[in-house]
Design a protein around this motif. Structure first.
Motif, short mmCIF file in Angstrom:
data_model
loop_
_atom_site.label_atom_id
_atom_site.label_comp_id
_atom_site.label_asym_id
_atom_site.label_seq_id
_atom_site.Cartn_x
_atom_site.Cartn_y
_atom_site.Cartn_z
N ASN A 164 -5.93 1.54 -8.06
CA ASN A 164 -4.59 0.99 -7.82
C ASN A 164 -3.58 2.10 -8.09
O ASN A 164 -3.37 2.52 -9.22
CB ASN A 164 -4.34 -0.20 -8.75
CG ASN A 164 -3.08 -0.96 -8.36
OD1 ASN A 164 -2.07 -0.36 -8.01
ND2 ASN A 164 -3.12 -2.27 -8.43
N ARG A 165 -2.93 2.57 -7.02
CA ARG A 165 -1.96 3.67 -7.11
C ARG A 165 -0.54 3.21 -6.82
O ARG A 165 0.35 4.02 -6.62
CB ARG A 165 -2.36 4.80 -6.16
CG ARG A 165 -3.68 5.46 -6.53
CD ARG A 165 -4.06 6.53 -5.52
NE ARG A 165 -4.52 5.95 -4.27
CZ ARG A 165 -4.34 6.52 -3.08
NH1 ARG A 165 -3.69 7.66 -2.96
NH2 ARG A 165 -4.81 5.93 -1.99
N TRP A 166 -0.33 1.88 -6.80
CA TRP A 166 0.99 1.33 -6.49
C TRP A 166 1.46 0.33 -7.56
O TRP A 166 2.53 -0.25 -7.44
CB TRP A 166 0.94 0.64 -5.13
CG TRP A 166 -0.08 -0.47 -5.04
CD1 TRP A 166 0.11 -1.80 -5.32
CD2 TRP A 166 -1.47 -0.34 -4.71
NE1 TRP A 166 -1.06 -2.50 -5.16
CE2 TRP A 166 -2.05 -1.64 -4.79
CE3 TRP A 166 -2.28 0.73 -4.36
CZ2 TRP A 166 -3.40 -1.87 -4.52
CZ3 TRP A 166 -3.62 0.49 -4.09
CH2 TRP A 166 -4.17 -0.78 -4.17
N ARG A 167 0.70 0.17 -8.62
CA ARG A 167 0.97 -0.86 -9.62
C ARG A 167 2.37 -0.72 -10.25
O ARG A 167 3.11 -1.70 -10.36
CB ARG A 167 -0.09 -0.82 -10.71
CG ARG A 167 0.11 -1.89 -11.80
CD ARG A 167 -0.91 -1.75 -12.92
NE ARG A 167 -2.28 -2.00 -12.49
CZ ARG A 167 -3.22 -1.07 -12.41
NH1 ARG A 167 -2.95 0.19 -12.71
NH2 ARG A 167 -4.44 -1.40 -12.02
N SER A 168 2.74 0.48 -10.67
CA SER A 168 4.02 0.66 -11.36
C SER A 168 5.20 0.33 -10.46
O SER A 168 6.19 -0.27 -10.90
CB SER A 168 4.14 2.09 -11.90
OG SER A 168 4.11 3.03 -10.84
N HIS A 215 1.84 -5.46 1.23
CA HIS A 215 1.28 -6.33 0.20
C HIS A 215 1.29 -5.60 -1.14
O HIS A 215 0.24 -5.28 -1.70
CB HIS A 215 -0.14 -6.75 0.55
CG HIS A 215 -0.21 -7.89 1.51
ND1 HIS A 215 0.10 -9.18 1.17
CD2 HIS A 215 -0.57 -7.92 2.82
CE1 HIS A 215 -0.06 -9.98 2.22
NE2 HIS A 215 -0.47 -9.24 3.23
N ILE A 216 2.48 -5.34 -1.66
CA ILE A 216 2.59 -4.59 -2.90
C ILE A 216 2.02 -5.37 -4.09
O ILE A 216 1.77 -4.82 -5.15
CB ILE A 216 4.06 -4.17 -3.14
CG1 ILE A 216 4.13 -2.98 -4.09
CG2 ILE A 216 4.90 -5.35 -3.61
CD1 ILE A 216 5.48 -2.31 -4.11
N GLU A 217 1.77 -6.67 -3.88
CA GLU A 217 1.20 -7.50 -4.94
C GLU A 217 -0.32 -7.38 -5.02
O GLU A 217 -0.94 -7.87 -5.98
CB GLU A 217 1.59 -8.97 -4.73
CG GLU A 217 0.75 -9.74 -3.73
CD GLU A 217 1.08 -9.47 -2.27
OE1 GLU A 217 0.48 -10.12 -1.40
OE2 GLU A 217 1.94 -8.59 -1.99
N TYR A 218 -0.96 -6.73 -4.04
CA TYR A 218 -2.42 -6.68 -3.98
C TYR A 218 -3.02 -5.99 -5.21
O TYR A 218 -2.44 -5.05 -5.76
CB TYR A 218 -2.86 -5.92 -2.73
CG TYR A 218 -3.09 -6.79 -1.52
CD1 TYR A 218 -2.71 -8.13 -1.49
CD2 TYR A 218 -3.69 -6.27 -0.37
CE1 TYR A 218 -2.92 -8.91 -0.36
CE2 TYR A 218 -3.91 -7.05 0.76
CZ TYR A 218 -3.52 -8.36 0.76
OH TYR A 218 -3.74 -9.13 1.87
N LEU A 234 3.69 4.76 -2.93
CA LEU A 234 2.61 4.20 -2.14
C LEU A 234 2.68 2.68 -2.15
O LEU A 234 3.12 2.07 -3.12
CB LEU A 234 1.26 4.64 -2.71
CG LEU A 234 0.98 6.14 -2.73
CD1 LEU A 234 -0.32 6.42 -3.47
CD2 LEU A 234 0.93 6.71 -1.33
N ALA A 235 2.23 2.08 -1.05
CA ALA A 235 2.15 0.61 -0.97
C ALA A 235 1.07 0.23 0.04
O ALA A 235 0.89 0.92 1.05
CB ALA A 235 3.49 0.01 -0.56
N PRO A 236 0.35 -0.87 -0.21
CA PRO A 236 -0.68 -1.32 0.73
C PRO A 236 -0.07 -2.10 1.90
O PRO A 236 0.94 -2.79 1.76
CB PRO A 236 -1.54 -2.26 -0.13
CG PRO A 236 -1.08 -2.09 -1.53
CD PRO A 236 0.33 -1.63 -1.46
N HIS A 237 -0.74 -1.99 3.04
CA HIS A 237 -0.44 -2.83 4.20
C HIS A 237 -1.74 -3.42 4.72
O HIS A 237 -2.80 -2.79 4.62
CB HIS A 237 0.22 -2.03 5.32
CG HIS A 237 1.62 -1.62 5.05
ND1 HIS A 237 2.70 -2.35 5.49
CD2 HIS A 237 2.14 -0.57 4.37
CE1 HIS A 237 3.83 -1.75 5.10
NE2 HIS A 237 3.51 -0.66 4.43
#
Length: 302
Positions: A275-279, A235-238, A188-191
């Protein structure tokens, strides 16, 4: 190993509470270690928030990292104090004679403008050209990625009918590539953007490798064939709450905005998002620092 950042940087207190290993200049110079020198061109309006997000991800490495921040001289952000910029930021004029092992160019809220109409576009192209000789590897995020794809490889962006906002599934397309080593086949990653680049144009470009993409969000992760430039359209840094804050901001402006996709639990914007993309974010930044910065940069620049 720690990140070396200024003692008075506001992000320090927050990161220290998270047990992020930080180091001050006085202690860093006492160690017989050649740190990685990273330059961050911060184009985001809320600069302090972006500082915190990026420094957190740069911390997850056995390498000692020293960070400089840069802002554009042709445009001064209205959402950060001048004292913060003068104390913690440099301009291109300050660094153009320097060499950096790595560089990060962030996104910016200008994506709906043609590139040439962005008031600091000429300055940015000077910086992008300078990176060819003065930076070992450059990581470009969101609009920064679109700008790099356009300037370096002639790939144009195009407007979307509605804002793309939310958490999307992406598949790994080049599992043997070092940049995504250890990442899940699907992640997963945010956009958060109003524009996109052509999947087919990226996929078939002779100088670009497409590493990860989504059926809904398109191309996410790309790298130049010479491994110099890494482009991330998301925005994987979000942080967990960043999309929620943007959603509330857009609603307050009266924009006709949809709830971010697959973000709030049960699509209920009164619930706290997770947050489901942290790792995956930590792993991506760690791989970039290790394989494309540390193992490629000269110990001493000529």
């Amino acid at each position: 190993m720690p990140i070396n950042i200024p003692k008075a940087l506001p992000a320090r207190d927050i990161l220290e509470k998270e047990n992020i290993f930080l180091m001050e200049d006085e202690r860093a110079v006492s160690q017989d270690i050649r740190p990685l020198n990273i330059l961050i061109l911060n184009l985001m309006p809320e600069k302090e928030k972006t500082e915190r997000q990026l420094l957190r991800l740069l911390s997850n490495s056995p390498l000692q990292v020293s960070v400089d921040f840069m802002h554009t001289a042709t445009y001064e952000s209205k959402n950060v104090s001048r004292s913060h910029l003068s104390q913690f930021y440099k301009t291109f004029e300050d660094v153009k004679e320097d060499r950096y092992d790595g560089m990060i160019i962030t996104g910016a809220p200008v994506e709906q403008l043609p590139f040439e109409e962005v008031n600091y576009w000429e300055e940015l192209t000077d910086i992008l050209e300078w990176t060819k000789t003065n930076v070992t590897s450059v990581l470009h995020i969101c609009w920064g990625a679109q700008a790099a794809l356009y300037y370096h490889y002639g790939i144009q962006k195009y407007p979307l009918p509605n804002k793309l906002s939310g958490i999307f599934k992406h598949r790994v397309m080049e599992s043997t590539e070092k940049l995504i080593r250890g990442m899940d086949d699907e992640f997963l990653a945010p956009h958060s953007r109003y524009t996109d680049v052509s999947y087919e144009e990226v996929k078939t470009h002779p100088e670009v490798t497409l590493l990860s993409a989504s059926d809904e969000a398109g191309a996410l992760l790309m790298m130049s064939k010479d491994e110099k430039n890494v482009m991330i359209t998301g925005h994987i840094e979000y942080e967990a709450t960043t999309l929620a804050e943007e959603y509330e901001r857009d609603k307050a402006k009266g924009l006709n905005i949809e709830i971010p996709s697959d973000y709030f639990p049960h699509d209920d914007d009164s619930q706290k998002p997770l947050n489901r993309w942290r790792s995956q974010a930590y792993l991506l930044f760690s791989n970039w620092l290790n394989y494309y910065v540390y193992q490629e940069t000269p110990y001493e620049w000529e």
